[in-house]
Motif scaffolding. Structure first.
Motif, PDB file in Angstrom:
ATOM      1  N   LEU A  25       0.769  -1.164  -0.064  1.00 35.71           N
ATOM      2  CA  LEU A  25       0.106  -0.015   0.069  1.00 35.71           C
ATOM      3  C   LEU A  25       0.943   1.329   0.023  1.00 35.71           C
ATOM      4  CD1 LEU A  25      -2.670  -0.869   2.521  1.00 35.71           C
ATOM      5  CD2 LEU A  25      -3.111  -0.770   0.134  1.00 35.71           C
ATOM      6  N   GLY A  26       1.994   1.154   0.764  1.00 38.86           N
ATOM      7  CA  GLY A  26       2.988   2.395   0.728  1.00 38.86           C
ATOM      8  C   GLY A  26       3.535   2.438  -0.497  1.00 38.86           C
ATOM      9  N   THR A  27       3.741   1.488  -1.212  1.00 38.62           N
ATOM     10  CA  THR A  27       4.470   1.692  -2.662  1.00 38.62           C
ATOM     11  C   THR A  27       3.486   2.156  -3.721  1.00 38.62           C
ATOM     12  OG1 THR A  27       5.748  -0.250  -2.248  1.00 38.62           O
ATOM     13  CG2 THR A  27       5.434   0.440  -4.451  1.00 38.62           C
ATOM     14  N   LEU A  28       2.033   1.511  -3.326  1.00 41.95           N
ATOM     15  CA  LEU A  28       1.137   2.064  -4.451  1.00 41.95           C
ATOM     16  C   LEU A  28       0.728   3.507  -4.269  1.00 41.95           C
ATOM     17  CD1 LEU A  28      -0.848   0.807  -6.381  1.00 41.95           C
ATOM     18  CD2 LEU A  28      -2.518   0.354  -4.572  1.00 41.95           C
ATOM     19  N   LEU A  29       0.687   3.859  -3.047  1.00 40.74           N
ATOM     20  CA  LEU A  29       0.441   5.556  -2.816  1.00 40.74           C
ATOM     21  C   LEU A  29       1.456   6.338  -3.407  1.00 40.74           C
ATOM     22  CD1 LEU A  29      -1.175   7.798  -1.360  1.00 40.74           C
ATOM     23  CD2 LEU A  29       0.354   7.268   0.595  1.00 40.74           C
ATOM     24  N   ARG A  30       2.792   5.732  -3.445  1.00 42.90           N
ATOM     25  CA  ARG A  30       3.844   6.821  -4.180  1.00 42.90           C
ATOM     26  C   ARG A  30       3.854   6.613  -5.607  1.00 42.90           C
ATOM     27  NH1 ARG A  30       4.967   5.483   0.943  1.00 42.90           N
ATOM     28  NH2 ARG A  30       6.596   6.835   2.085  1.00 42.90           N
ATOM     29  N   LEU A  31       3.084   5.669  -6.240  1.00 40.54           N
ATOM     30  CA  LEU A  31       2.712   5.480  -7.782  1.00 40.54           C
ATOM     31  C   LEU A  31       1.918   6.599  -8.172  1.00 40.54           C
ATOM     32  CD1 LEU A  31       3.612   1.861  -8.122  1.00 40.54           C
ATOM     33  CD2 LEU A  31       5.104   3.642  -8.295  1.00 40.54           C
ATOM     34  N   TYR A  32       1.320   7.103  -7.264  1.00 39.63           N
ATOM     35  CA  TYR A  32       0.000   7.971  -7.617  1.00 39.63           C
ATOM     36  C   TYR A  32       0.356   8.984  -8.711  1.00 39.63           C
ATOM     37  CZ  TYR A  32      -4.260  10.689  -7.522  1.00 39.63           C
ATOM     38  OH  TYR A  32      -5.271  11.670  -7.856  1.00 39.63           O
ATOM     39  N   ASP A  33      -0.009   9.318  -9.541  1.00 36.78           N
ATOM     40  CA  ASP A  33       0.266  10.444 -10.694  1.00 36.78           C
ATOM     41  C   ASP A  33       1.762  10.334 -10.904  1.00 36.78           C
ATOM     42  OD1 ASP A  33      -0.725  12.453 -12.274  1.00 36.78           O
ATOM     43  OD2 ASP A  33      -0.423  13.852 -10.672  1.00 36.78           O
ATOM     44  N   ILE A  34       2.537   9.265 -11.063  1.00 34.47           N
ATOM     45  CA  ILE A  34       3.808   9.376 -10.965  1.00 34.47           C
ATOM     46  C   ILE A  34       4.443   9.807 -12.256  1.00 34.47           C
ATOM     47  CG2 ILE A  34       4.175   6.913 -12.101  1.00 34.47           C
ATOM     48  CD1 ILE A  34       6.461   6.692 -10.111  1.00 34.47           C
ATOM     49  N   THR A  35       3.437   9.922 -13.378  1.00 36.89           N
ATOM     50  CA  THR A  35       3.956  10.335 -14.621  1.00 36.89           C
ATOM     51  C   THR A  35       4.015  11.853 -14.702  1.00 36.89           C
ATOM     52  OG1 THR A  35       1.930  10.075 -15.582  1.00 36.89           O
ATOM     53  CG2 THR A  35       3.382   8.163 -15.755  1.00 36.89           C
ATOM     54  N   ASP A  36       3.555  12.680 -13.741  1.00 37.10           N
ATOM     55  CA  ASP A  36       3.243  14.021 -13.794  1.00 37.10           C
ATOM     56  C   ASP A  36       4.873  14.608 -13.795  1.00 37.10           C
ATOM     57  OD1 ASP A  36       2.449  16.488 -13.656  1.00 37.10           O
ATOM     58  OD2 ASP A  36       1.918  16.765 -11.830  1.00 37.10           O
ATOM     59  N   GLU A  37       5.040  15.702 -14.308  1.00 30.13           N
ATOM     60  CA  GLU A  37       6.264  16.636 -14.451  1.00 30.13           C
ATOM     61  C   GLU A  37       7.034  16.725 -12.964  1.00 30.13           C
ATOM     62  OE1 GLU A  37       7.895  16.721 -17.291  1.00 30.13           O
ATOM     63  OE2 GLU A  37       6.097  15.549 -18.041  1.00 30.13           O
ATOM     64  N   PRO A  38       8.209  16.771 -12.847  1.00 28.87           N
ATOM     65  CA  PRO A  38       9.002  16.867 -11.612  1.00 28.87           C
ATOM     66  C   PRO A  38       8.926  18.282 -10.954  1.00 28.87           C
ATOM     67  CG  PRO A  38      10.470  16.489 -13.135  1.00 28.87           C
ATOM     68  CD  PRO A  38       9.505  16.494 -14.010  1.00 28.87           C
ATOM     69  N   LEU A  39       7.747  18.826 -10.899  1.00 28.23           N
ATOM     70  CA  LEU A  39       7.522  20.358 -10.576  1.00 28.23           C
ATOM     71  C   LEU A  39       7.136  20.423  -9.191  1.00 28.23           C
ATOM     72  CD1 LEU A  39       6.978  21.607 -14.093  1.00 28.23           C
ATOM     73  CD2 LEU A  39       8.954  22.605 -12.750  1.00 28.23           C
ATOM     74  N   GLU A  40       6.639  19.448  -8.359  1.00 26.52           N
ATOM     75  CA  GLU A  40       5.760  19.514  -7.551  1.00 26.52           C
ATOM     76  C   GLU A  40       6.571  20.072  -6.135  1.00 26.52           C
ATOM     77  OE1 GLU A  40       7.093  15.336  -6.942  1.00 26.52           O
ATOM     78  OE2 GLU A  40       7.077  16.817  -8.435  1.00 26.52           O
ATOM     79  N   LEU A  41       7.801  19.523  -5.770  1.00 29.80           N
ATOM     80  CA  LEU A  41       8.781  20.192  -4.918  1.00 29.80           C
ATOM     81  C   LEU A  41      10.009  20.009  -5.349  1.00 29.80           C
ATOM     82  CD1 LEU A  41       7.385  17.089  -2.271  1.00 29.80           C
ATOM     83  CD2 LEU A  41       7.198  19.771  -2.190  1.00 29.80           C
TER      84      LEU A  41
END
Length: 506
Positions: A25-41
Motif C-alpha cells: 500500500l505504501g508503494t502504491l501510494l507513491r505511484l499515484y500520478d507518478i507520470t506528472d512532471e517533476p515540478l511539485e517539490l
C-alpha cells in the motif's frame, strides 16, 4: 514468543502477510500520478538530477542529434557535481532499458529505496520494541505525508535516509551475530550511505560509536578487527571521493563554502520555526512518544543506539541550521528516527493494556490508530498531488521555447523558482538567472554586500529577452517590475511572460 507478539497474534494471525500488505500500500501510494512532471517539490534539485541523467544517457544512444548531446554535456558541467551522481547514473540506466528518456522513471529509484528501508526499519523496530510496535513504526514511516512526498522526488536525500536505516539495522544485527560477513555488509552499506550524501556520516557516527561501546569495553573494541573493518569501509569511499574532488580535481572545493552559519544558532526564530515544523509535519504526540522510546527501549544497547541516533540528527540539524530553516527535505532523517523510536513506547503501552481490564478496548484503539495513519496520510498525499497538473506547465514552457527559437538569437535572462532549469531542460536553451530575494538574502548571509538595483541590472547587459515565470517574486521586486513594464511583451500567458529588453545579437 514475547508478550507483545502474543497480543498481536490475537489481532492478526499472519504478521508477515500484513507487513507485505502495508509495504504494498505504501508503494502504491507513491505511484499515484507518478507520470506528472517533476515540478511539485524543489524543481531546481529535481531538474539538476534530470540534466545530469540526460548527459549520462545521451552518449549511449545514437538517436540524439549532436547539438543536443553537446548542449546536455555543457549543462551538466554548469549545474556541477556535488555528491557522486549515483541517482543520475541509475536513472540513465532506466532510460537505456526503456529505450528513451522518460522524466518520471527516476522516481522509481527513491521509491524502491524507501520501501526497502521500511523492511529494515520493521526488523530494527521489532528488536527495539515489539511486533505491534514495529507495525506502528513502519506504518508511520510509510504513510507520513512528508515521507511520502519526498520519497518519490528526484533527489538523493530519500535514498540516503533509507540507507541510513538499513545501515543501522545491519549494525544492530552484526552486534548479535559478530561474524565477518555481517561486519563486511555493515561497512559496505554504511560506506554507500555516506557516499550518497556526506551528511549521513554526521547522523550515523554517534549511534555507531555509542552502540559499539555499549557492547564491549573501549580496549576490547580497539582490538576488534571486525569493528575496524566496519569503520574503514564506512569512511573510505567518501574519503577517496572528496580527496579526489577537492585536492586533485578541485571541482568540489567550493561545495563546502556558505553552508555553515553559526550566527543562526543565537536566533530564537530559528528554534521556533524548527519546533513549529516538527508539530506541523510530524505530530507533537508522535514526537513525544518517540522521545519516550529512548527510555522504554528493551536493553542498554537499544537505548544507546536510539539516543545516539537522536543526538546525531540534532547535531546535523544544528550544523546545517540555514538548510534546516529553509529546506523542508533536510527534516527527512527524522522520519525513520521517529518511526523506530515509537516502537518501544508502543510496546510499553501494549504491555500495560494487555494486563488491564480494558485490553480489548486498548488493542482496538491501536488498530484504529494504524488505519487512521494510513487513511490520513493517503488522503493528504493524494489531495496534494491532485491539486496541480504540471504537464500543462511543460507544454507552456515548450511553446515558449518554440517562440524564442523563431526569434533572432540573443541572451535570455529568467526569473523563476527553479533557476530556469525546467526551461533549459525542456527547450535546450540556456537562460541566465535573475536573483530572487532569497538569493539576495543568502548572499548577504555569506558576507556579500547588498547590491543596488542598477548593479543587478548589469546582468541584463547585451541580453535580448527576459522570461518571467515567478510572478509572486516579481511583485516582491517592484523596481524590477517597473523597469520591465517599459519593455514590449512578446508572449504572455497565465504563468509565463516574455519581454524583449534589447537588440538580439547580429
Amino acid at each position: 514468543m514475547d508478550t507483545a507478539s502474543q497480543s498481536l497474534g490475537k489481532i492478526i494471525r499472519r504478521p508477515t502477510l500484513w507487513l507485505v500488505v502495508i509495504l504494498f500500500l505504501g508503494t502504491l501510494l507513491r505511484l499515484y500520478d507518478i507520470t506528472d512532471e517533476p515540478l511539485e517539490l524543489h524543481p531546481t534539485r529535481q531538474f539538476r538530477a534530470l540534466i545530469i541523467s540526460r548527459a549520462l544517457y545521451y552518449p549511449t544512444t545514437d538517436q540524439i542529434p549532436a547539438e543536443h548531446l553537446d548542449f546536455a554535456e555543457q549543462q551538466a558541467a554548469i549545474v556541477g557535481f556535488i555528491e557522486p551522481s549515483i541517482l543520475e547514473f541509475l536513472t540513465a540506466q532506466l532510460y537505456r532499458l526503456a529505450g528513451q528518456e522518460i522524466t518520471w522513471l527516476g522516481r522509481v529509484i527513491p521509491i524502491t529505496a524507501w520501501v526497502l528501508g521500511g523492511l529494515a526499519l520493521y526488523s530494527l523496530a521489532r528488536q527495539l520494541g515489539s511486533t505491534l510496535g514495529a507495525f506502528l513504526s513502519v506504518t508511520y514511516y510509510l504513510f507520513l505525508p512528508l515521507g511520502v512526498s519526498f520519497s518519490r522526488v528526484l533527489i538523493v536525500d530519500p535514498i540516503m535516509v533509507a540507507m541510513s536505516v538499513i545501515s543501522l539495522w545491519a549494525l544492530f544485527t552484526w552486534q548479535q551475530r559478530r561474524d565477518f560477513k555481517f561486519a563486511l555488509l555493515t561497512g559496505l552499506l554504511t560506506g554507500l550511505t555516506i557516499l550518497l550524501k556526506s551528511v549521513a556520516g554526521i547522523i550515523l557516527i554517534i549511534p555507531f560509536a555509542l552502540f559499539i561501546l555499549s557492547a564491549e569495553p573501549v580496549k576490547s573494541a580497539i582490538k576488534n578487527r571486525q569493528i575496524w573493518l566496519i569503520l574503514l569501509l564506512a569512511a573510505l569511499p567518501s574519503a577517496l571521493y572528496y580527496y579526489y574532488g577537492i585536492v586533485i580535481d578541485g571541482r568540489l572545493a567550493a561545495q563546502f563554502k556558505g553552508r555553515f552559519f553559526p550566527e543562526i544558532w543565537a536566533d530564537l526564530i530559528f528554534y521556533k520555526s524548527w519546533g513549529l515544523r516538527i508539530i506541523r509535519e510530524f505530530n507533537i504526540f508522535a514526537f513525544a512518544a518517540g522521545l519516550m522510546g529512548i527510555y522504554y527501549a528493551k536493553s542498554k544497547p537499544a537505548r544507546r543506539i536510539l539516543f545516539g541516533w537522536w543526538a546525531g540528527y540534532f547535531i546535523y540539524a544544528i550544523l546545517f541550521a540555514y538548510h534546516t530553516w529553509t529546506h523542508d527535505y533536510y527534516h527527512l532523517p527524522m522520519v525513520p528516527l521517529l518511526a523506530v523510536s515509537i516502537a518501544p513506547t508502543a510496546a510499553f503501552l501494549e504491555q500495560k493494556i494487555a494486563g488491564s481490564k480494558f485490553k480489548t478496548v486498548g488493542l482496538t484503539a491501536l488498530v484504529l490508530l494504524f488505519l487512521g495513519i494510513i487513511t490520513a496520510g493517503s488522503f493528504q498525499t493524494i489531495q496534494f498531488l491532485s491539486n496541480t497538473d504540471h504537464r500543462h506547465t511543460r507544454m507552456e514552457l515548450e511553446s515558449l521555447g518554440k517562440i524564442i527559437k523563431d526569434l533572432p538569437e540573443g541572451r535570455i535572462i529568467g526569473l523563476s523558482d527553479d533557476y530556469e532549469t525546467s526551461f533549459t531542460f525542456y527547450n535546450f536553451l540556456r537562460a541566465e538567472h535573475w536573483p530572487t530575494l532569497g538569493d539576495m538574502n543568502f548572499r548577504e548571509l555569506q558576507g556579500g554586500e547588498e547590491q543596488a538595483f542598477e548593479q543587478l541590472w548589469q546582468i541584463t547587459e547585451d541580453a535580448a529577452y527576459f522570461v518571467v515565470s515567478d510572478f509572486a517574486q516579481l511583485e516582491k521586486q517592484p523596481i524590477l517590475e517597473q523597469r520591465l513594464s517599459g519593455f514590449p511583451i512578446l508572449y504572455e500567458s497565465d504563468s509565463i511572460r516574455l519581454y524583449t529588453i534589447g537588440m538580439p545579437s547580429p
